[in-house]
Scaffold this motif. Structure first.
Motif, PDB file in Angstrom:
ATOM      1  N   PHE A  16      -5.554   1.178  -7.099  1.00 26.71           N
ATOM      2  CA  PHE A  16      -5.372   0.300  -5.943  1.00 26.71           C
ATOM      3  C   PHE A  16      -6.666  -0.424  -5.571  1.00 26.71           C
ATOM      4  N   GLN A  17      -7.777   0.325  -5.559  1.00 19.92           N
ATOM      5  CA  GLN A  17      -9.038  -0.233  -5.076  1.00 19.92           C
ATOM      6  C   GLN A  17      -9.776  -1.057  -6.135  1.00 19.92           C
ATOM      7  N   GLU A  18      -9.228  -1.142  -7.343  1.00 17.78           N
ATOM      8  CA  GLU A  18      -9.886  -1.909  -8.402  1.00 17.78           C
ATOM      9  C   GLU A  18      -9.685  -3.414  -8.258  1.00 17.78           C
ATOM     10  N   GLY A  19      -8.735  -3.827  -7.419  1.00 18.60           N
ATOM     11  CA  GLY A  19      -8.475  -5.250  -7.250  1.00 18.60           C
ATOM     12  C   GLY A  19      -7.516  -5.774  -8.303  1.00 18.60           C
ATOM     13  N   ALA A  20      -6.243  -5.902  -7.947  1.00 19.26           N
ATOM     14  CA  ALA A  20      -5.205  -6.317  -8.893  1.00 19.26           C
ATOM     15  C   ALA A  20      -4.787  -7.757  -8.640  1.00 19.26           C
ATOM     16  N   ASP A  21      -4.131  -8.343  -9.640  1.00 18.54           N
ATOM     17  CA  ASP A  21      -3.525  -9.669  -9.465  1.00 18.54           C
ATOM     18  C   ASP A  21      -2.208  -9.566  -8.705  1.00 18.54           C
ATOM     19  N   VAL A  22      -1.504  -8.442  -8.909  1.00 16.57           N
ATOM     20  CA  VAL A  22      -0.221  -8.198  -8.232  1.00 16.57           C
ATOM     21  C   VAL A  22      -0.257  -6.809  -7.600  1.00 16.57           C
ATOM     22  N   TYR A  23       0.126  -6.731  -6.339  1.00 19.37           N
ATOM     23  CA  TYR A  23       0.316  -5.439  -5.670  1.00 19.37           C
ATOM     24  C   TYR A  23       1.799  -5.277  -5.356  1.00 19.37           C
ATOM     25  N   VAL A  24       2.368  -4.148  -5.780  1.00 19.49           N
ATOM     26  CA  VAL A  24       3.760  -3.832  -5.467  1.00 19.49           C
ATOM     27  C   VAL A  24       3.760  -2.631  -4.531  1.00 19.49           C
ATOM     28  N   ILE A  25       4.295  -2.811  -3.337  1.00 18.23           N
ATOM     29  CA  ILE A  25       4.311  -1.753  -2.330  1.00 18.23           C
ATOM     30  C   ILE A  25       5.757  -1.328  -2.120  1.00 18.23           C
ATOM     31  N   ASN A  26       6.039  -0.076  -2.475  1.00 17.52           N
ATOM     32  CA  ASN A  26       7.396   0.478  -2.363  1.00 17.52           C
ATOM     33  C   ASN A  26       7.487   1.237  -1.043  1.00 17.52           C
ATOM     34  N   THR A  27       8.321   0.751  -0.148  1.00 18.55           N
ATOM     35  CA  THR A  27       8.302   1.223   1.236  1.00 18.55           C
ATOM     36  C   THR A  27       9.399   2.232   1.551  1.00 18.55           C
ATOM     37  N   CYS A  28       9.160   2.937   2.648  1.00 16.21           N
ATOM     38  CA  CYS A  28      10.097   3.903   3.220  1.00 16.21           C
ATOM     39  C   CYS A  28      10.421   3.424   4.627  1.00 16.21           C
ATOM     40  N   SER A  29      11.510   3.892   5.178  1.00 15.12           N
ATOM     41  CA  SER A  29      11.786   3.571   6.568  1.00 15.12           C
ATOM     42  C   SER A  29      12.426   4.736   7.299  1.00 15.12           C
ATOM     43  N   VAL A  30      12.114   5.956   6.848  1.00 13.45           N
ATOM     44  CA  VAL A  30      12.699   7.134   7.485  1.00 13.45           C
ATOM     45  C   VAL A  30      12.078   7.377   8.850  1.00 13.45           C
ATOM     46  N   LYS A  66      -6.784 -12.784  -3.125  1.00 18.07           N
ATOM     47  CA  LYS A  66      -5.825 -13.734  -3.683  1.00 18.07           C
ATOM     48  C   LYS A  66      -4.645 -13.056  -4.368  1.00 18.07           C
ATOM     49  N   ALA A  67      -4.524 -11.745  -4.198  1.00 13.79           N
ATOM     50  CA  ALA A  67      -3.463 -10.997  -4.889  1.00 13.79           C
ATOM     51  C   ALA A  67      -2.080 -11.430  -4.415  1.00 13.79           C
ATOM     52  N   TYR A  68      -1.134 -11.365  -5.341  1.00 15.02           N
ATOM     53  CA  TYR A  68       0.275 -11.636  -5.061  1.00 15.02           C
ATOM     54  C   TYR A  68       0.905 -10.321  -4.600  1.00 15.02           C
ATOM     55  N   VAL A  69       1.446 -10.303  -3.394  1.00 14.59           N
ATOM     56  CA  VAL A  69       1.899  -9.050  -2.769  1.00 14.59           C
ATOM     57  C   VAL A  69       3.428  -9.018  -2.698  1.00 14.59           C
ATOM     58  N   VAL A  70       3.990  -7.960  -3.293  1.00 12.57           N
ATOM     59  CA  VAL A  70       5.451  -7.785  -3.326  1.00 12.57           C
ATOM     60  C   VAL A  70       5.811  -6.524  -2.550  1.00 12.57           C
ATOM     61  N   ILE A  71       6.816  -6.625  -1.682  1.00 12.49           N
ATOM     62  CA  ILE A  71       7.301  -5.466  -0.926  1.00 12.49           C
ATOM     63  C   ILE A  71       8.735  -5.164  -1.353  1.00 12.49           C
ATOM     64  N   ILE A  72       8.954  -3.897  -1.750  1.00 15.61           N
ATOM     65  CA  ILE A  72      10.298  -3.442  -2.110  1.00 15.61           C
ATOM     66  C   ILE A  72      10.593  -2.159  -1.326  1.00 15.61           C
ATOM     67  N   GLY A  73      11.782  -1.579  -1.522  1.00 14.55           N
ATOM     68  CA  GLY A  73      12.096  -0.294  -0.900  1.00 14.55           C
ATOM     69  C   GLY A  73      12.933  -0.407   0.360  1.00 14.55           C
ATOM     70  N   CYS A  74      13.074   0.713   1.048  1.00 15.32           N
ATOM     71  CA  CYS A  74      14.011   0.804   2.173  1.00 15.32           C
ATOM     72  C   CYS A  74      13.676  -0.135   3.321  1.00 15.32           C
ATOM     73  N   TYR A  75      12.414  -0.214   3.679  1.00 14.67           N
ATOM     74  CA  TYR A  75      11.980  -1.112   4.761  1.00 14.67           C
ATOM     75  C   TYR A  75      12.301  -2.558   4.387  1.00 14.67           C
ATOM     76  N   ALA A  76      12.130  -2.905   3.103  1.00  8.30           N
ATOM     77  CA  ALA A  76      12.392  -4.266   2.639  1.00  8.30           C
ATOM     78  C   ALA A  76      13.879  -4.616   2.702  1.00  8.30           C
ATOM     79  N   ASP A  88      11.732 -10.898 -12.721  1.00  9.20           N
ATOM     80  CA  ASP A  88      12.478 -12.162 -12.758  1.00  9.20           C
ATOM     81  C   ASP A  88      12.062 -13.087 -11.618  1.00  9.20           C
ATOM     82  N   PHE A  89      11.549 -12.498 -10.542  1.00  7.67           N
ATOM     83  CA  PHE A  89      11.221 -13.287  -9.357  1.00  7.67           C
ATOM     84  C   PHE A  89       9.741 -13.695  -9.298  1.00  7.67           C
ATOM     85  N   ILE A  90       8.917 -13.086 -10.158  1.00  6.88           N
ATOM     86  CA  ILE A  90       7.492 -13.426 -10.164  1.00  6.88           C
ATOM     87  C   ILE A  90       7.263 -14.563 -11.151  1.00  6.88           C
ATOM     88  N   ASN A  91       6.661 -15.651 -10.654  1.00  6.73           N
ATOM     89  CA  ASN A  91       6.418 -16.795 -11.533  1.00  6.73           C
ATOM     90  C   ASN A  91       4.934 -16.942 -11.851  1.00  6.73           C
TER      91      ASN A  91
END
Length: 444
Positions: A38-52, A73-83, A110-113
């Motif tokens: 995480f702390q290395e600095g990525a081009d894409v961050y994918v955060i898988n969320t909870c909402s319990v 400048k990272a591209y940030v994607v949110i997935i999971g229950c909260y999303a 498919d959604f990342i261009n």
């Protein structure tokens, strides 16, 4: 030659989320991405969320902020229950580029261009009834233990829970697919599999709303018991009304399934169980615990319980406390009730104040520590096999017995992912168990 794009993942919430993140990670790897810390600095961050819990929502915002600190400048994607539950709210978080619902998350690529940051987040979020297919998932990041998803979604309607809204209807993988995944995990050198899902006791319902049970949970574990190369299989959590005597009896005689059950109770008061729309009374729960202990006296039993549910009087809470105190259980996972939108309980009368909820939680946390210590004490001087993990903190590493007793030893890289026969000696200041081997004493 261009260097590969870098991707990093952050997972909030349950074991099921971890298994799905791992599967999505393999999809990125297959498409030429390099996974980094995480702390290395990525081009894409994918955060898988909870909402319990309420905190899980807040953590998502904090993780996005941290990601952009390491890689502005990272591209940030949110997935999971909260999303799935609150896509518009997530889209308003500064720096978020893409929000995917439950039906879309496994098609993330498919959604990342071109990874260009957007002025406004893009949302792809179908109604939850569209999330009706099953995607096989398992995690292999941890060399010791893998989480294997066997079921998703829930058809129950507990009055406090948003999971059916976030994950959809109950549906399952096929037995053959699950056995195939377990065989792949075994080939990777992992020694323990944890079966995960939302309501795994309801295993067997098919995709696209097929409510017929093609197979039962008992039939699934009978087949998994035959998979060579796996030393241990652990069942993550099973509803008490679905934890049948046949399942208990099978685990009791199995060489691979370990003597450890996690059984949600939520309340030890029948009035509150009714308000929660749970599908059992506490008498059935007590019967399940008694049956387990009659066949497996050394079995570890964990319990989920919610405090401060609307309508829970002090007398109701004490009823729960006394019920738990009298049960032969090993530890508690205590949850403080938090109001969730679109659940019936949010409109219930008898709201419990915040400080009272905190007091009740503290009481049960203390009870949990007493239960855990008593369970450990019952097992001292006995011989068990321990599977050691890769963690190391202050020169100490840990491992677990089949019945989920946590032991600690001085760090030795040779022990990682190894099974060792040991004797449990004493409980140390951290609450873990010190051990000794036949050849040398491994205590600190």
């Amino acid at each position: 030659m261009n260097s590969p794009q870098k991707v990093s993942f952050y997972t909030l919430g349950c074991k099921l989320n971890f298994s799905e993140t791992s599967t999505i990670g393999r999809m990125f790897a297959d498409n030429g991405y390099k996974q980094v810390e995480f702390q290395e600095g990525a081009d894409v961050y994918v955060i898988n969320t909870c909402s319990v819990t309420e905190n899980a929502d807040k953590k998502c915002k904090k993780v996005v902020k941290e990601a952009l600190k390491y890689s502005p400048k990272a591209y940030v994607v949110i997935i999971g229950c909260y999303a799935q539950l609150k896509p518009a709210e997530i889209a308003d978080i500064p720096g978020v580029d893409l929000v995917l619902g439950a039906a879309e998350k496994f098609r993330l690529l498919d959604f990342i261009n071109d990874l260009t940051k957007k002025p406004k987040a893009e949302i792809h979020n179908q109604p939850i009834n569209e999330a009706n297919t099953f995607v096989s998932s398992y995690s292999v990041g941890d060399r010791t233990r893998a989480f294997l998803k066997v079921q998703d979604g829930c058809d129950y309607s507990c009055s406090f829970c948003t999971i059916p809204l976030a994950r959809g209807a109950s549906r399952s993988d096929t037995v053959s697919n699950i056995v195939k995944s377990a065989t792949e995990i075994a080939a990777s050198g992992v020694k323990e599999i944890v079966l995960t899902g939302v309501n795994i006791g309801d295993y067997g319902k098919g995709e696209h709303g097929n409510k017929k049970h093609e197979n039962t949970f008992l039939e699934l574990i009978q087949e998994l018991d035959k998979v060579d190369g796996i030393d241990r299989i652990r069942i993550s959590s099973v509803e008490p009304n679905l934890l049948t005597n046949e399942v208990i009896e099978f685990v009791a005689q199995s060489k691979r399934f370990v003597p450890h059950f996690h059984i949600p109770l939520q309340s030890g008061n029948n009035k509150i169980l009714g308000l929660m729309r749970r599908r059992y009374k506490r008498e059935l729960y007590a019967e399940r615990v008694a049956h387990i202990k009659s066949l497996m006296p050394e079995c570890c039993i964990g319990v989920d319980v919610i405090v401060g549910f609307p309508g829970e009087t002090k007398e109701d809470f004490l009823d729960t406390y006394n019920f738990l105190n009298g049960l032969d259980i090993s530890y508690l996972h205590v949850f403080t009730y938090s109001e969730r939108e679109n659940t019936p309980a949010i409109d219930f009368e008898g709201v419990v104040g915040g400080s009272e909820r905190a007091d009740r939680s503290k009481m049960l946390h203390i009870l949990s520590e007493k239960k855990r210590r008593f369970f450990y004490e019952q097992n001292l001087s006995k011989n068990y096999q321990v599977l050691f993990e890769a963690d190391c903190k202050d020169g100490i590493m840990h491992g677990f017995t089949r019945n989920y007793i946590k032991v600690s030893v001085k760090y030795d890289p040779v022990l990682v992912n190894e099974l060792k026969d040991v004797q449990l000696v004493s409980i140390n200041n951290e609450g873990d168990v010190d051990i000794k081997e036949a050849e040398e004493i491994l205590v600190h």
